[in-house]
Design an enzyme around this catalytic site. Structure first.
Site, PDB file in Angstrom:
ATOM      1  N   ARG A  61       0.852  -1.191   0.000  1.00 50.20           N
ATOM      2  CA  ARG A  61       0.000   0.000   0.000  1.00 50.20           C
ATOM      3  C   ARG A  61       0.885   1.238   0.000  1.00 50.20           C
ATOM      4  O   ARG A  61       1.608   1.480   0.973  1.00 50.20           O
ATOM      5  CB  ARG A  61      -0.894   0.039   1.251  1.00 50.20           C
ATOM      6  CG  ARG A  61      -1.760  -1.192   1.467  1.00 50.20           C
ATOM      7  CD  ARG A  61      -3.129  -1.087   0.814  1.00 50.20           C
ATOM      8  NE  ARG A  61      -3.795  -2.389   0.780  1.00 50.20           N
ATOM      9  CZ  ARG A  61      -4.711  -2.802   1.663  1.00 50.20           C
ATOM     10  NH1 ARG A  61      -5.074  -2.001   2.643  1.00 50.20           N
ATOM     11  NH2 ARG A  61      -5.270  -3.999   1.557  1.00 50.20           N
ATOM     12  N   SER A  82     -11.588  -7.044   7.673  1.00 51.94           N
ATOM     13  CA  SER A  82     -12.654  -6.529   6.839  1.00 51.94           C
ATOM     14  C   SER A  82     -13.073  -7.667   5.921  1.00 51.94           C
ATOM     15  O   SER A  82     -12.221  -8.321   5.322  1.00 51.94           O
ATOM     16  CB  SER A  82     -12.121  -5.337   6.048  1.00 51.94           C
ATOM     17  OG  SER A  82     -13.173  -4.507   5.680  1.00 51.94           O
ATOM     18  N   GLU A 101     -10.083  -1.666  14.181  1.00 52.88           N
ATOM     19  CA  GLU A 101     -10.476  -2.579  13.107  1.00 52.88           C
ATOM     20  C   GLU A 101      -9.297  -3.479  12.761  1.00 52.88           C
ATOM     21  O   GLU A 101      -8.174  -3.036  12.609  1.00 52.88           O
ATOM     22  CB  GLU A 101     -10.887  -1.748  11.884  1.00 52.88           C
ATOM     23  CG  GLU A 101     -11.379  -2.560  10.712  1.00 52.88           C
ATOM     24  CD  GLU A 101     -10.389  -2.596   9.587  1.00 52.88           C
ATOM     25  OE1 GLU A 101      -9.945  -1.534   9.124  1.00 52.88           O
ATOM     26  OE2 GLU A 101     -10.030  -3.715   9.161  1.00 52.88           O
ATOM     27  N   ARG A 133      -0.768   2.575  12.917  1.00 56.58           N
ATOM     28  CA  ARG A 133      -1.313   1.288  12.500  1.00 56.58           C
ATOM     29  C   ARG A 133      -1.230   1.015  11.002  1.00 56.58           C
ATOM     30  O   ARG A 133      -1.835   0.078  10.517  1.00 56.58           O
ATOM     31  CB  ARG A 133      -2.756   1.146  12.995  1.00 56.58           C
ATOM     32  CG  ARG A 133      -3.647   2.310  12.650  1.00 56.58           C
ATOM     33  CD  ARG A 133      -4.988   2.245  13.373  1.00 56.58           C
ATOM     34  NE  ARG A 133      -6.050   1.893  12.429  1.00 56.58           N
ATOM     35  CZ  ARG A 133      -6.785   0.804  12.510  1.00 56.58           C
ATOM     36  NH1 ARG A 133      -6.615  -0.052  13.472  1.00 56.58           N
ATOM     37  NH2 ARG A 133      -7.712   0.578  11.606  1.00 56.58           N
ATOM     38  N   HIS A 134      -0.488   1.808  10.262  1.00 55.57           N
ATOM     39  CA  HIS A 134      -0.355   1.578   8.816  1.00 55.57           C
ATOM     40  C   HIS A 134       1.091   1.323   8.423  1.00 55.57           C
ATOM     41  O   HIS A 134       1.998   1.962   8.928  1.00 55.57           O
ATOM     42  CB  HIS A 134      -0.880   2.787   8.041  1.00 55.57           C
ATOM     43  CG  HIS A 134      -2.362   2.920   8.068  1.00 55.57           C
ATOM     44  ND1 HIS A 134      -3.021   3.663   9.023  1.00 55.57           N
ATOM     45  CD2 HIS A 134      -3.321   2.387   7.272  1.00 55.57           C
ATOM     46  CE1 HIS A 134      -4.328   3.600   8.815  1.00 55.57           C
ATOM     47  NE2 HIS A 134      -4.550   2.822   7.766  1.00 55.57           N
ATOM     48  N   GLU A 172       0.220   4.161   0.536  1.00 58.01           N
ATOM     49  CA  GLU A 172      -0.446   5.269   1.223  1.00 58.01           C
ATOM     50  C   GLU A 172       0.544   6.125   2.009  1.00 58.01           C
ATOM     51  O   GLU A 172       1.543   5.626   2.495  1.00 58.01           O
ATOM     52  CB  GLU A 172      -1.503   4.706   2.192  1.00 58.01           C
ATOM     53  CG  GLU A 172      -2.742   4.226   1.450  1.00 58.01           C
ATOM     54  CD  GLU A 172      -3.631   3.362   2.331  1.00 58.01           C
ATOM     55  OE1 GLU A 172      -4.794   3.739   2.501  1.00 58.01           O
ATOM     56  OE2 GLU A 172      -3.158   2.335   2.827  1.00 58.01           O
ATOM     57  N   ARG A 211      -0.869  -6.332  12.578  1.00 56.82           N
ATOM     58  CA  ARG A 211      -1.894  -5.665  13.367  1.00 56.82           C
ATOM     59  C   ARG A 211      -2.511  -6.624  14.391  1.00 56.82           C
ATOM     60  O   ARG A 211      -2.819  -6.232  15.506  1.00 56.82           O
ATOM     61  CB  ARG A 211      -2.972  -5.103  12.433  1.00 56.82           C
ATOM     62  CG  ARG A 211      -3.561  -3.816  12.959  1.00 56.82           C
ATOM     63  CD  ARG A 211      -4.655  -3.289  12.058  1.00 56.82           C
ATOM     64  NE  ARG A 211      -4.171  -2.311  11.098  1.00 56.82           N
ATOM     65  CZ  ARG A 211      -4.974  -1.627  10.278  1.00 56.82           C
ATOM     66  NH1 ARG A 211      -6.284  -1.833  10.310  1.00 56.82           N
ATOM     67  NH2 ARG A 211      -4.473  -0.759   9.425  1.00 56.82           N
TER      68      ARG A 211
END
Lengths: 567, 567
Positions: free
Chosen positions: A339, A493, A490, A347-348, A341, A541
């Protein structure tokens, strides 16, 4: 049961075979002494007998020590007689030959296996010089191996001046191998994990570390509470910052907490696989290099693939669904997910290990939730059972309470979650997504009401889910989807996917995706596709939240974030 | 033992529970008839009894069939009375409701579990329309699920004209769910894997496939021998070319051989992990995104990482060694490996699944060979034990003989290998590498002399190994390294690594590597590093050579080569 056995490692059998092969042997009479034998009879409890044996073994051992020290001091004038007992092992060094001769056929003993029961045995150990301290003519070396520590005693009277000097100047973190006798210390040890000490007879250095290290493992292993205490005491201890740790990860990984965290991580995977394989799932590997972007997102890493534009998979989504279209029925994958991002949150990560599952369903998306609701409690339980020492090691540096979860995983609809938040005075959009803050708040409310830190929220609004999510049959504003939370964050998913190619194409277009770039994906559904769904979680995570850590970088071996690409 | 259970899948218990819940029940008397009961007594063997029961059940069942056919024909004028027995299941269709009502609470039965013992039971099946053929007013549908096939009989007299027509026009590969009675066919079936047939009462379509598919699964499943036979017979059958298969992989994956190959692949991993975990290894995940290039090679995929030049890891080499420097002692990884090589051979991919191992060693690199020599025979044995049906499925399309290997893995030095080649008249450079042809030749010679297709060659010339390979102590022209061969092809490459930072830096420079780009790697050894080594293999190549396949693309789920990036 699958053999897990970190404890029954390469060095397994080490203790027994070395104590059988080479330790001093005592008859029962020697060990306990006739007067004790007399008073004990056969009724003495096993535990009491063991304790008494250890005490007397200690007494006897001390006597042997004194004798040995006296006999060796007589030859101390010839320091060379000890020269084969120490030195740097290099391919052609004399010390290399001596080391080979000394250790040939002797198994290594794990430091964690050095316990009172083997007092009196001779052992071979390999580990790092964690610390040393000279008191009079005795050098106390703390040897560390796999996060466990033991005190090793090097006495000039026993080993000679040259060997003492050799050991004294070994820098911290050097790798050494030593031979010595296991004995009981004069008073309980507070600085080591093991409660015996080793009286060293031989010590060889296999690899010297630089004398000045970018961080000290003792500092990196210190808890926040200990740092605060040191400040109060007026002797502030060093705090190793996150970037220093990560820049020097091979050093940082040596702390007991880190040793434990990556064992826990390994066990999370073991339990994940164990459960899914027992349910008929097949482990697959999908490609990470692909044309187009996995989910139509913008945060992809792009590259040139032999002249074709390509990107790194943001998830195995499309391929795991194609595997279902390929009649694989129930599949899972453990593999990297990329990712691009720009997230600098706790948490990323830009690269993490995805735990992905995809399965045919019979009638309802609740079948997927049934699986998740059983799988994760299974993992939590197995970690508690299989990793007690590891959890303890993590707790010593980063205290946390065990995760509260119910035997039957709690399920709430998204609407019910929204209602709970509203009743608590939170403003939330009933057809929007929950932000991190609302998720945290809902986690608190659920904990108070249902006494669980692990629960599911399902029937999310369609607008906040990916294009391929199946809308609810009764209301297309909602979808057959769910999120799972641990400690208010979270973690998973999941959803039923659209298996009708016409609907899939329509939804892709509505979400602004160029249908041409995913044509092979949509085509897979034109050749007949069973109803199916799945979910994804991030391994780092899971471990972070299981241990209530404050940063995902702690549970990634070599983390990658927008600024970090090394080591 | 770890539960493997592909057979005890999601549908487990299906047969028993459906036969208990809903099948017609017969008393023993009904089943066998009074005259048989009389003659049988209690001494009839279990097997004979079973056989007789089946025969009589069949007889009785035929009688029931006749009765049912007669009774239903009386109401055939009202075709609507069957309308709830078939149709396309869509969210709001009447057929959707009928399907839900019909199958609610009924477990699915695996096609592979449809055997003579359950004749007379009613079962629910899900699968694909593999083929159909109309004979008079009876439609024979071959249903396929997970590579297994069963004949399903749809009789107009039983189900009505409209339902027959509905089933008749279902395109091949459509996904259907049906309910029917298990019965014995009038004569043995040759076109299906199962030897019972299903008399269908209800059939619903869950997903229709396009009527014109890019390839027919029946064609894709044909063996070369069958194609050749068809040519000889003057009715040449279609041969599906590799590119057509790979372009339409979700269809191609449905053949019995492919279904089996990816189960075997999964079991190779299971055995690999099982063995290593039992020896105290820790499973880790190293980053695939990195600065610099993994091994100094040129064939790397490069990309932009948030403004920094990056590349995809060509192997987990550097990071698994750093994990060893981080005191992890014994680690392994199963993960993607990226090679931007322009290799169009049968054995190279641009992305494959690496099986990588790294471990501390005590005294000698032979410890790594000991591990490999035990690990792979363990895998081979487990595959034979756990995947007999899968191996059989592969053999039906791609015939091969089982791998010949010795209980104690054969080890030859590189020099001994060279000598064998020389004696056989081959010209080889004693300090160069073996080319693919020489490897094949040596494989033949070894097979003839030692009767094994699995062996190791060690002490390779230093010049042909990576810079980080430890030179031999007695002759630095050779190295502490090895390759492992299966059926004459290299499958594993391994070695002891240099753990001395000065020597490592010197060797890197000699090999033309910019030391700055790997400074964090070399630094890891400056903080103390134990002697260590390891090896790597490719999962796809292991499965390919185990099954003696001719192309690695067959064992990659979605292969990536210089021309292929999709699907």
């Amino acid at each position: 049961m699958m053999a897990i056995g970190f404890k029954s490692s390469c060095r397994q059998g080490g203790i027994m075979s070395s104590s059988n092969d080479s330790c001093q042997k005592f008859t029962r009479e020697e060990m306990v002494g006739p007067e004790v034998l007399e008073e004990s009879g056969e009724k003495m409890s096993k535990k009491a007998a063991k304790k008494r044996a250890a005490t007397l073994k200690k007494r006897l051992y001390r006597k042997k020590e004194r004798e040995e020290a006296t006999s060796s001091s007589s030859s101390l004038t010839e320091d060379e007689s000890f020269s084969s007992n120490y030195g740097d092992v290099t391919p052609k060094s004399a010390a290399g030959r001596s080391w080979r001769e000394a250790v040939e056929g002797k198994e290594l003993t794990d430091v964690s296996n050095l316990v009172e029961e083997i007092v009196g045995s001779e052992v071979s150990l390999r580990g790092r010089v964690h610390n040393h301290r000279l008191v009079a003519k005795i050098l106390f070396v703390i040897l560390r191996e796999s996060g466990f520590t033991v005190q090793c005693v090097v006495e000039e009277a026993r080993v000679g001046t040259s060997m003492l000097n050799f050991v004294k100047q070994l820098s911290h973190e050097s790798v050494v191998e030593l031979i010595g006798l296991v004995s009981l210390p004069k008073k309980p040890l507070t600085a080591t994990s093991q409660q015996v000490e080793i009286h060293v007879t031989k010590m060889y250095c296999l690899s010297r570390s630089l004398p000045n290290l970018p961080l000290a493992v003792v500092d990196a292993a210190r808890s926040e509470a200990d740092i605060e205490k040191s400040v109060k005491d007026g002797k502030p201890a060093a705090r190793v910052l996150q970037d220093t740790r990560l820049n020097n990860r091979p050093l940082d990984l040596r702390t007991p907490a880190n040793q434990a965290l990556f064992r826990i991580q390994c066990h999370v995977q073991i339990a994940f696989r164990e459960f899914l394989l027992s349910k008929g799932f097949l482990e697959i590997h999908t490609p990470k290099l692909m044309a187009g972007s996995s989910e139509g997102g913008s945060a992809v890493f792009r590259l040139d693939y032999k002249g074709q534009p390509a990107c790194l998979a943001q998830s195995p989504q499309l391929h795991k669904q194609m595997a279902i279209c390929g009649d694989m029925r129930r599949v899972f994958e453990v593999g990297p997910v990329f990712r691009a991002e720009d997230s600098f949150t706790h948490r990323h990560l830009c690269e993490f290990v995805g735990l992905d599952v995809e399965m045919e369903i019979r009638m309802h998306y609740s079948e997927i939730m049934d699986l998740v609701g059983d799988l994760f409690p299974f993992i939590f339980t197995k970690i508690e059972e299989r990793c007690p020492k590891e959890l303890e090691s993590v707790r010593r540096q980063y205290p946390f309470h065990s995760l509260k979860f119910l035997p039957q995983t709690l399920r709430l609809t998204f609407a019910e979650g929204i209602q709970m938040l509203k009743e608590a005075g939170e403003e939330v959009d009933p057809l929007g997504d929950l932000n991190t803050e609302s998720e945290k708040k809902l986690g608190q409310l659920v904990l108070e009401k249902y006494k669980t830190e692990f629960y599911m929220l399902h029937r999310y609004p369609s607008a906040v889910r990916p294009f391929y999510t199946m809308p609810c049959e009764d209301d297309s504003n909602y979808s057959n989807s769910f999120d799972v939370f641990i400690r208010g964050e979270e973690i998973i998913s999941g959803a039923q996917r659209i298996h009708d190619p016409e609907l899939l194409e329509k939804r892709a277009r509505e979400c602004g995706i160029d249908v041409k770039t995913i044509s092979t994906y949509i085509d897979a559904f034109r050749y007949g596709a069973p109803p199916h769904g799945g979910f994804g979680a991030g391994l780092e995570r899971v471990v972070m939240l299981l241990c209530a850590l404050n940063n995902i970088r702690k549970t990634s071996l070599f983390p990658r974030d927008p600024k970090r690409l090394a080591p």
